[in-house]
Structures are given as structure tokens and as C-alpha cells.
Scaffold this motif. Structure first.
Motif, mmCIF file in Angstrom:
data_model
loop_
_atom_site.group_PDB
_atom_site.id
_atom_site.type_symbol
_atom_site.label_atom_id
_atom_site.label_comp_id
_atom_site.label_asym_id
_atom_site.label_seq_id
_atom_site.Cartn_x
_atom_site.Cartn_y
_atom_site.Cartn_z
ATOM 1 N N ILE A 1 16.156 6.765 0.013
ATOM 2 C CA ILE A 1 17.433 7.271 0.544
ATOM 3 C C ILE A 1 17.592 6.790 1.988
ATOM 4 C CG2 ILE A 1 18.764 9.323 1.117
ATOM 5 C CD1 ILE A 1 17.312 10.776 -1.125
ATOM 6 N N PRO A 2 18.673 6.077 2.305
ATOM 7 C CA PRO A 2 18.889 5.637 3.694
ATOM 8 C C PRO A 2 18.998 6.835 4.635
ATOM 9 C CG PRO A 2 20.337 4.461 2.180
ATOM 10 C CD PRO A 2 19.704 5.578 1.389
ATOM 11 N N GLY A 3 18.362 6.692 5.770
ATOM 12 C CA GLY A 3 18.352 7.767 6.746
ATOM 13 C C GLY A 3 17.112 8.638 6.673
ATOM 14 N N ILE A 4 16.464 8.656 5.522
ATOM 15 C CA ILE A 4 15.221 9.424 5.378
ATOM 16 C C ILE A 4 14.022 8.475 5.388
ATOM 17 C CG2 ILE A 4 13.906 10.971 3.876
ATOM 18 C CD1 ILE A 4 16.496 12.142 2.882
ATOM 19 N N GLY A 5 14.094 7.424 4.563
ATOM 20 C CA GLY A 5 13.034 6.438 4.554
ATOM 21 C C GLY A 5 13.047 5.596 5.822
ATOM 22 N N GLN A 6 11.883 5.371 6.393
ATOM 23 C CA GLN A 6 11.737 4.594 7.619
ATOM 24 C C GLN A 6 11.358 3.160 7.278
ATOM 25 O OE1 GLN A 6 12.285 5.863 10.810
ATOM 26 N NE2 GLN A 6 13.025 7.678 9.718
ATOM 27 N N GLN A 7 11.957 2.201 7.971
ATOM 28 C CA GLN A 7 11.708 0.792 7.727
ATOM 29 C C GLN A 7 10.796 0.239 8.811
ATOM 30 O OE1 GLN A 7 15.242 -1.436 7.014
ATOM 31 N NE2 GLN A 7 14.198 -3.408 6.832
ATOM 32 N N VAL A 8 9.706 -0.399 8.385
ATOM 33 C CA VAL A 8 8.741 -1.009 9.299
ATOM 34 C C VAL A 8 8.405 -2.397 8.767
ATOM 35 C CG1 VAL A 8 6.460 -0.835 10.369
ATOM 36 C CG2 VAL A 8 7.781 1.237 9.916
ATOM 37 N N ASN A 9 8.557 -3.416 9.626
ATOM 38 C CA ASN A 9 8.253 -4.812 9.266
ATOM 39 C C ASN A 9 9.003 -5.267 8.011
ATOM 40 O OD1 ASN A 9 6.482 -5.054 11.437
ATOM 41 N ND2 ASN A 9 4.716 -4.396 10.222
ATOM 42 N N GLY A 10 10.226 -4.814 7.868
ATOM 43 C CA GLY A 10 11.056 -5.266 6.754
ATOM 44 C C GLY A 10 10.924 -4.466 5.484
ATOM 45 N N ASN A 11 9.971 -3.541 5.405
ATOM 46 C CA ASN A 11 9.769 -2.722 4.201
ATOM 47 C C ASN A 11 10.124 -1.271 4.498
ATOM 48 O OD1 ASN A 11 8.871 -4.965 2.872
ATOM 49 N ND2 ASN A 11 6.703 -4.451 3.010
ATOM 50 N N ARG A 12 10.808 -0.623 3.547
ATOM 51 C CA ARG A 12 11.148 0.792 3.678
ATOM 52 C C ARG A 12 10.154 1.580 2.825
ATOM 53 N NH1 ARG A 12 16.028 3.153 4.984
ATOM 54 N NH2 ARG A 12 17.097 1.173 4.639
ATOM 55 N N ILE B 1 11.670 -0.783 -4.553
ATOM 56 C CA ILE B 1 12.932 -0.548 -3.828
ATOM 57 C C ILE B 1 12.700 -0.679 -2.326
ATOM 58 C CG2 ILE B 1 14.631 1.227 -3.252
ATOM 59 C CD1 ILE B 1 14.486 2.183 -6.127
ATOM 60 N N GLY B 2 11.512 -0.249 -1.885
ATOM 61 C CA GLY B 2 11.156 -0.408 -0.480
ATOM 62 C C GLY B 2 10.608 -1.773 -0.136
ATOM 63 N N GLY B 3 10.376 -2.630 -1.125
ATOM 64 C CA GLY B 3 9.916 -3.988 -0.863
ATOM 65 C C GLY B 3 8.416 -4.145 -0.766
ATOM 66 N N ASP B 4 7.632 -3.187 -1.262
ATOM 67 C CA ASP B 4 6.165 -3.242 -1.147
ATOM 68 C C ASP B 4 5.583 -3.945 -2.377
ATOM 69 O OD1 ASP B 4 3.529 -2.907 -0.584
ATOM 70 O OD2 ASP B 4 3.615 -0.744 -0.299
ATOM 71 N N MET B 5 5.488 -5.267 -2.303
ATOM 72 C CA MET B 5 4.976 -6.059 -3.413
ATOM 73 C C MET B 5 3.471 -5.888 -3.577
ATOM 74 S SD MET B 5 5.949 -8.304 -5.726
ATOM 75 C CE MET B 5 5.236 -9.543 -6.801
ATOM 76 N N GLY B 6 2.752 -5.708 -2.470
ATOM 77 C CA GLY B 6 1.293 -5.584 -2.551
ATOM 78 C C GLY B 6 0.850 -4.363 -3.329
ATOM 79 N N THR B 7 1.448 -3.212 -3.040
ATOM 80 C CA THR B 7 1.095 -1.996 -3.771
ATOM 81 C C THR B 7 1.470 -2.106 -5.242
ATOM 82 O OG1 THR B 7 1.421 -0.687 -1.755
ATOM 83 C CG2 THR B 7 1.407 0.502 -3.828
ATOM 84 N N THR B 8 2.570 -2.787 -5.535
ATOM 85 C CA THR B 8 2.963 -2.998 -6.932
ATOM 86 C C THR B 8 1.909 -3.794 -7.684
ATOM 87 O OG1 THR B 8 5.284 -2.966 -6.247
ATOM 88 C CG2 THR B 8 4.789 -3.884 -8.412
ATOM 89 N N PHE C 1 3.926 12.663 12.316
ATOM 90 C CA PHE C 1 3.134 11.791 11.455
ATOM 91 C C PHE C 1 4.066 11.050 10.505
ATOM 92 C CE2 PHE C 1 0.284 10.955 7.793
ATOM 93 C CZ PHE C 1 -0.752 10.317 8.468
ATOM 94 N N GLN C 2 3.798 9.767 10.297
ATOM 95 C CA GLN C 2 4.531 8.972 9.311
ATOM 96 C C GLN C 2 3.667 8.837 8.056
ATOM 97 O OE1 GLN C 2 5.736 5.201 10.941
ATOM 98 N NE2 GLN C 2 7.762 5.953 11.462
ATOM 99 N N ILE C 3 4.206 9.204 6.924
ATOM 100 C CA ILE C 3 3.465 9.169 5.674
ATOM 101 C C ILE C 3 4.056 8.098 4.758
ATOM 102 C CG2 ILE C 3 4.850 10.935 4.523
ATOM 103 C CD1 ILE C 3 2.192 11.964 3.305
ATOM 104 N N GLN C 4 3.209 7.421 4.023
ATOM 105 C CA GLN C 4 3.607 6.363 3.104
ATOM 106 C C GLN C 4 3.330 6.836 1.674
ATOM 107 O OE1 GLN C 4 1.775 2.608 3.963
ATOM 108 N NE2 GLN C 4 2.927 1.507 2.407
ATOM 109 N N PRO C 5 4.341 7.328 0.957
ATOM 110 C CA PRO C 5 4.106 7.884 -0.378
ATOM 111 C C PRO C 5 3.554 6.885 -1.385
ATOM 112 C CG PRO C 5 6.244 8.569 0.470
ATOM 113 C CD PRO C 5 5.737 7.509 1.390
#
Length: 418
Positions: free
Chosen positions: A101-112, A172-179, A120-124
């Protein structure tokens, strides 16, 4: 030499050997990782005008929180752990939806991929791995108990659709490595449950086609793929990070330049304290340091496999195998990126790299493995014997009289005869 090998074989054959290997290797990786996070982040904190222990303190807080969660999970009964599977899965899916959801998810280095909690920033997506471990193992164990795994429909449904849902939310957040790590975990679960080879071939083909499409459609992923095996500077600086990772490893030599004495972290090696911490370790601790890290991961993988094959409980077997697959696959992807063998995937080195969410989820996985290591038949018998001997010694110490330690009086000197 033969006696030494026999002694090692005897120690590894003991029922509690996997437990101590998992605990010891994990703690050594965490401690060495804390040292390298502090060393490799010194230049970055000076550039950002932060306290010199900024990243170290944040990582230490994550280690302490993760250590507390590890202790809780290591002592948790299996029934309670299985009861928490579906609530944990629902929480993870809800958090991944919030990230999108835009506004809730934080974008860092091009990935949300992050949710900002203020302090604290958490990465679900990191906790999606743990959710897949427990949910997939519980699902397959229940189906095996009812005899449904002989049918390919029950083998794939709902395991594959559930994994695809997690992967879709993460992508959706662009995290190919975790996928990619989730795909490896899915294959690990199917392998342990005894899926036929033709099913593996079909699933692997679909995964290859999907990953190829995801790489081709995004330009920066295609550029990273072209950096495999790079040895010369690129005029467009597309492979700058991969090339300087190799420079750092090559500059370390046998024993390295010493802690804090690395030069690649002075701006040439991006993400030296996160994704490329293995390269920074190779420069400062040399081949000896990198081989030590590899040896600790090898011991951790061996112990996880031992836990998976030494139990009769299907839930423990599948979950232990999936957790070991997760840690080893993520380590291989990170190490392969630093060595130029794989494209840079942006995944941290488990238990070693900087990252609070990654450290918390990895320590939770270690806690689950420790819980499983304690639950194997041999380990339960060894622990019961140890507790019985401890109680017996305590009772004997209370019943038996204590020895008197008072000094005897010195003998009187003999009288002289006149």
C-alpha cells in the motif's frame, strides 16, 4: 591422525551433536558478523556524520531481540509451535499486503519492502520464509497422516498456490532475491516429501520461465545478469559493485589486511556491511577468515540435515529440511554474488550481514532447529538421562554428610630425656 578422526566421528555420532553444532556455529557466525559490521561500516558512518557505533548498536539490538526469540522457540513444545503456524502465516500475509500500500510501505534502494514502525523498520518478506517453513511442513505432515500425498493434486495444492501468493506479494515490492529463496524452499519441501521427478521437471520449467520473464522485463536485473564472471571495469559502471567485491577478496591474501584496515570500504565497495560483507571479510581477514565462515555454514547445514533425517515426526523432518534449505540457499546466493558466480540478488548473508529483520528471522529459524534437535528420540533420551543424573547428584549431595575440613591439631613435640 586416525585416533583424531575416530574421536571426531565419536563426537558427531552423539545424539546431541546436531544441537550443539547448530548452537555453536550460529553463535560464532553472529559474533563474527557483529565484528565485521562494526569494521565495514566505519567509513559509511563518518560520511553520514553518525556515531561510529551506529550500525553496530542497531545490529546488537537485533541480535539481543533475536536471541530472546531463539530461547523461547528452542524451548517451545511442538504442539504449541504447530498451533501458531496459521496465525503467523496470516500476520505475515497481512504485513506483506500493508507493504504494497503506498504511504505505508517504505522504499529503500528501489525496492518497497519495509514498514516503518517509528523506532524500527521491519521487512515482512524476511518473516515470509519462516512462515513458509512452518506452514508447508504442517500442511504436508497433515496430508501424510491422512494418506493424501500419493495424489499429485494434494501434493501441490494448496502448497504451490500458497507459495505463489507469498512470492507475488514479495515481488510487488521488487524483491527478486527473496523470491528465489522461496522457490528453493518449495523445491526442498517437494524433495523431502518424495515428489516424482516429472513433477520436479514441470515445476522447475515453470520457475525458469517465470524468473527469465522477471529478469528480462526489468533493465537493472538484466544488467546484473551480465555481471557474472566480470573481471574488467565496465565503461558504463554497471558491474562496479561486483568487480570491487572481487578486488576486495583478492587483496586480502591469506591472512588479510587486518580488522579495520580494508581499503575497498572507502567508497569503492557499496553495501560493504550488508550484501557484500563477505568481500569485506575476505579483505580484512583473508582466506582464513572466509574459509572459517564457509566452515561454520557447512557445519550448520550438516547439523540441520542430521536433525531432518534422525526424526520420525514428519512435521519436524519437513520443517527442519526447509529451514536448512532456506539458510543454505540464501548463503549460497549471497556468497555467489560476492564471488561473481551469481548475479547480485541483494540478499544478506544469514546471521552475518547487517539487517535487523534478516537477523531476527534467521535467529527464529535457528531457534526452531534447536527445538527440533531437542525433540529427536536420541536427544530426548540423552536429555532425560542427563536430567536424571543431575537430580540424583543433587539428592546425594543433600543426604550424604559433608566432610569436615577443619585442620587437625599439630602433634606435640616429644620430651627430651634427661
Amino acid at each position: 591422525m586416525a585416533a583424531f578422526r575416530g574421536r571426531i566421528g565419536y563426537l558427531l555420532a552423539r545424539p546431541l551433536a546436531p544441537y550443539y553444532l547448530i548452537l555453536g556455529a550460529s553463535m560464532l557466525l553472529v559474533v563474527l558478523g557483529l565484528v565485521m559490521v562494526f569494521s565495514s561500516s566505519q567509513i559509511l558512518v563518518m560520511q553520514r556524520h553518525l556515531p561510529i557505533t551506529f550500525f553496530f548498536r542497531k545490529q546488537l539490538v537485533a541480535v539481543l531481540l533475536g536471541g530472546a526469540m531463539l530461547l523461547v522457540l528452542a524451548r517451545m513444545p511442538l504442539k504449541l509451535l504447530r498451533a501458531l503456524v496459521y496465525p503467523a502465516l496470516c500476520v505475515v500475509i497481512g504485513a506483506l499486503v500493508l507493504v504494497a500500500i503506498p504511504g505505508i510501505g517504505q522504499q529503500v534502494n528501489g525496492n518497497r519492502n519495509w514498514i516503518n514502525l517509528g523506532f524500527f523498520q521491519i521487512q515482512p518478506s524476511e518473516f515470509a520464509k519462516l512462515a513458509l517453513v512452518l506452514w508447508g511442513a504442517d500442511l504436508l505432515a497433515r496430508k501424510q497422516k491422512t494418506g493424501l500425498l500419493d495424489q499429485w493434486k494434494h501434493l501441490l495444492v494448496p502448497l504451490v498456490p500458497g507459495t505463489l501468493l507469498l512470492m507475488m506479494l514479495i515481488m510487488i515490492g521488487g524483491d527478486m532475491g527473496t523470491t528465489m529463496i522461496l522457490i528453493a524452499m518449495l523445491f526442498g519441501l517437494l524433495w523431502m516429501v518424495g515428489a516424482p521427478l516429472r513433477l520436479f521437471g514441470a515445476t522447475l520449467g515453470i520457475a525458469v520461465v517465470a524468473c527469465t520473464a522477471l529478469i528480462i522485463t526489468v533493465p537493472h536485473r538484466l544488467d546484473r545478469l551480465a555481471c557474472i564472471g566480470v573481471t574488467k571495469p565496465d565503461p558504463n559502471l554497471n558491474c562496479f559493485q561486483a568487480l570491487h567485491g572481487l578486488y576486495a577478496l583478492a587483496a586480502g591474501g591469506l591472512f588479510g589486511s587486518g580488522l579495520g584496515a580494508g581499503v575497498e570500504k572507502w567508497g569503492q565497495l557499496p553495501e560493504a556491511h550488508t550484501d557484500f560483507i563477505f568481500a569485506a571479510t575476505g579483505e580484512e581477514l583473508g582466506l582464513v577468515g572466509t574459509l572459517s565462515v564457509l566452515g561454520l555454514f557447512a557445519a550448520l547445514g550438516y547439523a540441520g540435515i542430521r536433525v531432518a533425517i534422525s526424526t520420525k515426526d514428519p512435521f519436524v523432518r519437513y520443517a527442519a529440511g526447509a529451514a536448512t534449505t532456506w539458510i543454505m540457499a540464501q548463503a549460497m546466493i549471497n556468497l555467489g554474488s560476492a564471488l561473481g558466480l551469481f548475479p547480485i540478488a541483494g540478499v544478506p548473508l544469514p546471521l552475518f550481514s547487517y539487517g535487523g529483520s534478516a537477523m531476527l528471522s534467521a535467529l527464529c529459524a535457528i531457534g526452531v532447529l534447536l527445538c527440533f534437535a531437542r525433540s529427536t528420540p536420541g536427544a530426548r533420551a540423552a536429555l532425560a538421562t542427563r536430567n536424571k543424573n543431575t537430580r540424583l547428584r543433587t539428592r546425594l549431595a543433600r543426604v550424604l554428610p559433608r566432610r569436615r575440613t577443619t585442620a587437625r591439631p599439630a602433634p606435640r613435640p616429644a620430651r627430651r630425656e634427661r
